[in-house]
Write an enzyme that holds these catalytic residues in place. Sequence first.
Site: not given
Length: 215
Positions: A133, A135
Site C-alpha cells: 500500500d 498511499r
Amino acid sequence: MIADTGDKAVKVRRQVEIPVLGGRYLATFITFDNLADGKEHFALALGDWHREKPLVRMHSECVTGDVFMSARCDCGPQLEEAIVRISAEGGLILYLRQEGRGIGLINKLDAYALQDQGMNTYEANRALGFEDDQRDFAVAAEMLKSLGVDHIRLLTNNPRKIEQLTGNGIHVDDRVGTRVYRNDHNARYLAAKKEEGHHALDTDDDSCCPAHSKF
Ligand SMILES: [Zn+2]
C-alpha cells in the site's frame, strides 16, 4: 538562509457548491493551496460539517470504481455510502488522488492482469515492485488542519488510516465501520484485504447500497 515558510502553509483556496448524486445531495467542494505533494486533492463538505467531531471519510481515487462503478472493487458503493451517511451526520470526504493504492491507473491495470493469472491484490503489487500500500494519508491531515478540524470520527474499516492520521496530529475519537459490498467479482479482493491488509470486514452484509444510483 531564512526558511521560506510564510506563504507555504496549506490553506483553503476555493469553496464551491455542487449538487451530487443526481442532485440528491449538496456538497461543497473545497480546494487547497500548498498541499505537500502538489496533487489535486480536494474535500467535499456535506451536511452540518462544522459540528463537533465531524464524520470523515478518506477516499482514495479509483477511476474504475468511482466513475465506472467497477465491480472488481468496492470503491464506487463505498463512495456513495460516504456521501449519503456524511450528508446525514455532517462531515467531510477527503478525496485523495492516489489511484490504485498510490501506484496509478496504468500500474493498477497491470496488477489486475496479474490478478487474472491468480495473484491476489497484494501479491500483484509486490510482483510489480511496489509496497502493499503506497498511499500516504499525511496530506489528509494537512487538509483537516487547514479547515480547523482536529477531532474527528473516521468512517473506515482500515486501521492503518487511523494510525496515519493520529501520527499527523488528528484525534480520531471514534471509528465508524463502512458496509462491505461483496459480489462475485470482488470476493477475492475483499478476502485479501481482510487477511493481508487487516481490514475489519466483520459485517457480512452482501447487499449493495440501497441509495445506489448508477447500477
Ligand atoms: Zn476501486
